[in-house]
Scaffold this active site. Structure first.
Site, PDB file in Angstrom:
ATOM      1  N   ALA A  83       3.066   3.555  -0.114  1.00 22.83           N
ATOM      2  CA  ALA A  83       1.948   4.076   0.673  1.00 22.83           C
ATOM      3  C   ALA A  83       2.063   3.692   2.147  1.00 22.83           C
ATOM      4  O   ALA A  83       2.736   2.736   2.509  1.00 22.83           O
ATOM      5  CB  ALA A  83       0.632   3.549   0.110  1.00 22.83           C
ATOM      6  N   GLN A 132       4.485  11.634  -6.226  1.00 26.05           N
ATOM      7  CA  GLN A 132       3.823  10.603  -7.021  1.00 26.05           C
ATOM      8  C   GLN A 132       2.328  10.885  -7.092  1.00 26.05           C
ATOM      9  O   GLN A 132       1.714  11.350  -6.122  1.00 26.05           O
ATOM     10  CB  GLN A 132       4.066   9.223  -6.405  1.00 26.05           C
ATOM     11  CG  GLN A 132       3.370   8.068  -7.108  1.00 26.05           C
ATOM     12  CD  GLN A 132       1.953   7.805  -6.591  1.00 26.05           C
ATOM     13  OE1 GLN A 132       1.592   8.216  -5.492  1.00 26.05           O
ATOM     14  NE2 GLN A 132       1.150   7.123  -7.407  1.00 26.05           N
ATOM     15  N   ARG A 169      -4.494  -8.745  -5.159  1.00 24.29           N
ATOM     16  CA  ARG A 169      -3.403  -9.028  -4.228  1.00 24.29           C
ATOM     17  C   ARG A 169      -3.967  -9.865  -3.101  1.00 24.29           C
ATOM     18  O   ARG A 169      -4.650  -9.361  -2.215  1.00 24.29           O
ATOM     19  CB  ARG A 169      -2.787  -7.721  -3.730  1.00 24.29           C
ATOM     20  CG  ARG A 169      -2.260  -6.857  -4.878  1.00 24.29           C
ATOM     21  CD  ARG A 169      -1.807  -5.481  -4.440  1.00 24.29           C
ATOM     22  NE  ARG A 169      -1.533  -4.631  -5.590  1.00 24.29           N
ATOM     23  CZ  ARG A 169      -1.252  -3.340  -5.505  1.00 24.29           C
ATOM     24  NH1 ARG A 169      -1.204  -2.755  -4.315  1.00 24.29           N
ATOM     25  NH2 ARG A 169      -1.027  -2.634  -6.597  1.00 24.29           N
ATOM     26  N   LYS A 241       6.014   6.527 -14.563  1.00 25.66           N
ATOM     27  CA  LYS A 241       6.448   5.341 -13.810  1.00 25.66           C
ATOM     28  C   LYS A 241       5.538   4.159 -14.135  1.00 25.66           C
ATOM     29  O   LYS A 241       4.319   4.260 -14.039  1.00 25.66           O
ATOM     30  CB  LYS A 241       6.406   5.625 -12.309  1.00 25.66           C
ATOM     31  CG  LYS A 241       6.827   4.456 -11.428  1.00 25.66           C
ATOM     32  CD  LYS A 241       6.776   4.863  -9.964  1.00 25.66           C
ATOM     33  CE  LYS A 241       7.216   3.733  -9.048  1.00 25.66           C
ATOM     34  NZ  LYS A 241       6.252   2.608  -9.040  1.00 25.66           N
ATOM     35  N   SER A 263       9.337   0.090 -14.303  1.00 17.59           N
ATOM     36  CA  SER A 263       8.828  -0.479 -13.059  1.00 17.59           C
ATOM     37  C   SER A 263       7.699  -1.460 -13.351  1.00 17.59           C
ATOM     38  O   SER A 263       6.881  -1.214 -14.240  1.00 17.59           O
ATOM     39  CB  SER A 263       8.299   0.641 -12.147  1.00 17.59           C
ATOM     40  OG  SER A 263       7.706   0.105 -10.983  1.00 17.59           O
ATOM     41  N   HIS A 265       5.941  -2.208 -10.629  1.00 17.20           N
ATOM     42  CA  HIS A 265       5.254  -1.916  -9.368  1.00 17.20           C
ATOM     43  C   HIS A 265       5.661  -2.907  -8.272  1.00 17.20           C
ATOM     44  O   HIS A 265       4.855  -3.279  -7.418  1.00 17.20           O
ATOM     45  CB  HIS A 265       3.737  -1.942  -9.576  1.00 17.20           C
ATOM     46  CG  HIS A 265       2.997  -0.912  -8.780  1.00 17.20           C
ATOM     47  ND1 HIS A 265       2.742   0.355  -9.248  1.00 17.20           N
ATOM     48  CD2 HIS A 265       2.456  -0.944  -7.534  1.00 17.20           C
ATOM     49  CE1 HIS A 265       2.074   1.045  -8.354  1.00 17.20           C
ATOM     50  NE2 HIS A 265       1.904   0.294  -7.286  1.00 17.20           N
ATOM     51  N   ARG A 268       3.479  -5.950  -8.037  1.00  9.38           N
ATOM     52  CA  ARG A 268       2.182  -5.785  -7.384  1.00  9.38           C
ATOM     53  C   ARG A 268       1.049  -5.454  -8.359  1.00  9.38           C
ATOM     54  O   ARG A 268      -0.085  -5.278  -7.929  1.00  9.38           O
ATOM     55  CB  ARG A 268       2.280  -4.679  -6.319  1.00  9.38           C
ATOM     56  CG  ARG A 268       3.158  -5.076  -5.155  1.00  9.38           C
ATOM     57  CD  ARG A 268       3.540  -3.866  -4.320  1.00  9.38           C
ATOM     58  NE  ARG A 268       2.415  -3.265  -3.620  1.00  9.38           N
ATOM     59  CZ  ARG A 268       1.926  -3.701  -2.461  1.00  9.38           C
ATOM     60  NH1 ARG A 268       2.447  -4.784  -1.884  1.00  9.38           N
ATOM     61  NH2 ARG A 268       0.927  -3.084  -1.869  1.00  9.38           N
ATOM     62  N   ARG A 301      18.436  -5.162  -4.386  1.00  8.54           N
ATOM     63  CA  ARG A 301      18.734  -5.449  -2.991  1.00  8.54           C
ATOM     64  C   ARG A 301      20.215  -5.327  -2.634  1.00  8.54           C
ATOM     65  O   ARG A 301      20.590  -5.581  -1.497  1.00  8.54           O
ATOM     66  CB  ARG A 301      18.265  -6.871  -2.637  1.00  8.54           C
ATOM     67  CG  ARG A 301      16.768  -7.102  -2.783  1.00  8.54           C
ATOM     68  CD  ARG A 301      15.987  -6.322  -1.745  1.00  8.54           C
ATOM     69  NE  ARG A 301      14.558  -6.597  -1.822  1.00  8.54           N
ATOM     70  CZ  ARG A 301      13.687  -5.883  -2.519  1.00  8.54           C
ATOM     71  NH1 ARG A 301      14.126  -4.833  -3.222  1.00  8.54           N
ATOM     72  NH2 ARG A 301      12.399  -6.178  -2.545  1.00  8.54           N
ATOM     73  N   GLY A 320      12.252   0.492  -2.825  1.00  2.00           N
ATOM     74  CA  GLY A 320      10.939   0.548  -2.212  1.00  2.00           C
ATOM     75  C   GLY A 320      10.899  -0.170  -0.884  1.00  2.00           C
ATOM     76  O   GLY A 320      11.058   0.418   0.182  1.00  2.00           O
TER      77      GLY A 320
END
Length: 377
Positions: A83, A132, A169, A241, A263, A265, A268, A301, A320
């Site tokens: 986002a 998405q 979060r 997802k 996933s 997320h 998160r 990574r 991401g």
């Protein structure tokens, strides 16, 4: 575009992004849920897997081309939905798409983009875009958005199935970020010609943001039949997802999913959920005998990370945060650079492992560290 920057690894972009992005933006992009245990595990799980190379295979070059849902891509690394790209670059998702399309891979657009999806797709008519979406409480609005995705040329719908409520979060929204969201970065793709969304928009930015949060993350009670409804309404392939078990993967496919996306997320949502690499084999086994493709994200990574995922059965790996780091540091050039770095690392890993093409990467090329050490005792 920001200043010229020379990077040799994804880590270089992460370090530089910390310097050029504001503290609130970094907190939003890089934070995880609760104590961030899953976030940490994502980064370290790959180290538990060892590569078993084949030598003297007479390889002088490798073919990295692949496909996703029948669409050709230059290599099996694509871009996950995220986002509010304008926190990283004022041109937002349009600038991201410029880098992604030049690399010849898929870009997933978040429904919480900071530009209208139609602006992105019309700017890059030859691009390969997936859309998405969440399981919305407002079904009429969801229907309108799905039909717009079809009209705009999206090739698939990515249904986030792990966000029925949003997690805690602790570092995410600072005051300056909330002010910017309220004033200039609302989730504008939810501003459709539909009564409740139009009414919320008329009440002002704060009211509309609250409306969006309640609708997208308000414990919307949906079951597995929702997958078929999404597919029938959009007339597009559906990717679920947020899958983390073999059973969930099988159920999704049985209810119409064309692909499953492993996933957590990016660490998160549910803290203490497993790293995606650790559940990949379970999902692969559960989907044997089906035609469903398997994708994966969260914590990748390097090219060797990607190699391990491909060996264990993933069709493609999605990035991401690294894409956002590249976007923040060098705009579209940074996005392309991040993809090129990981592509070159994957090429070298394939060469050194004796794999002339993507299909030659198999589970025999990777072994869990615990199994490897036990075999040596």
């Amino acid at each position: 575009m920001s200043t010229r920057f020379q990077a040799v690894s994804i880590a270089d972009y992460e370090e530089e992004a910390l310097k050029v992005m504001g503290g609130d933006a970094i907190a939003f992009y890089n934070s995880g849920s609760d104590g961030e245990e899953t976030l940490k595990e994502n980064r370290f799980s790959s180290t538990r897997y060892r590569i078993r190379p084949r030598i003297m295979r007479g390889i002088s070059h490798v073919d990295m081309t692949s496909s996703i849902l029948g669409h050709s891509i230059t290599f099996p690394v694509c871009v996950a939905p995220s986002a509010w790209h304008r926190f990283a670059n004022l041109k937002g998702e349009v600038e991201t798409a410029k880098g992604v399309t030049s690399a010849g891979v898929v870009m997933n657009l978040s429904s919480v983009a900071t530009v209208r999806t139609e602006e992105v797709t019309s700017s890059f008519p030859d691009g390969l875009f997936f859309m998405q979406c969440y399981c919305l409480g407002n079904k009429r609005l969801q229907e309108l958005m799905l039909r717009e995705a079809k009209r705009q040329g999206f090739k698939a719908i990515v249904l986030s199935v792990d966000c029925s409520v949003i997690s805690k979060r602790r570092k995410q929204f600072g005051p300056s970020m909330l002010e910017r969201i309220n004033s200039e970065m609302l989730p504008i793709n939810y501003m459709q010609n539909e009564e409740s969304s139009r009414r919320a928009e008329e009440e002002g930015p704060a009211a509309f943001l609250e409306y969006f949060m309640n609708m997208a993350h308000g414990a919307t009670p949906v079951g597995l039949d929702f997958i078929r409804w999404i597919k029938d309404t959009s007339e597009l392939p559906v990717i679920t997802k947020g899958i983390l078990t073999g059973k969930a993967a099988r159920e999704a496919v049985e209810h119409g999913a064309d692909a499953v996306w492993i996933s957590n997320h990016g660490g998160r949502q549910l803290d203490f959920s497993p790293s995606t690499l650790d559940v990949l084999t379970e999902v692969v086994d559960a989907l044997k005998g089906t035609n469903a493709e398997i994708y994966i994200d969260s914590g990748f990574r390097s090219g060797s990370d990607v190699f391990k995922a491909l060996a264990l059965g993933a069709r493609a790996v999605f990035l991401g945060r690294p894409i956002l780091w590249g976007l923040a540091v060098r705009g579209s050039d940074g996005v392309r650079d991040v993809l090129d770095i990981i592509k070159e690392e994957l090429r070298l890993c394939m060469m050194l492992s004796g794999c002339p093409d993507i299909n030659s990467i198999t589970k025999n090329h990777v072994i869990n560290e615990s199994d490897y050490l036990a075999a040596k005792l």
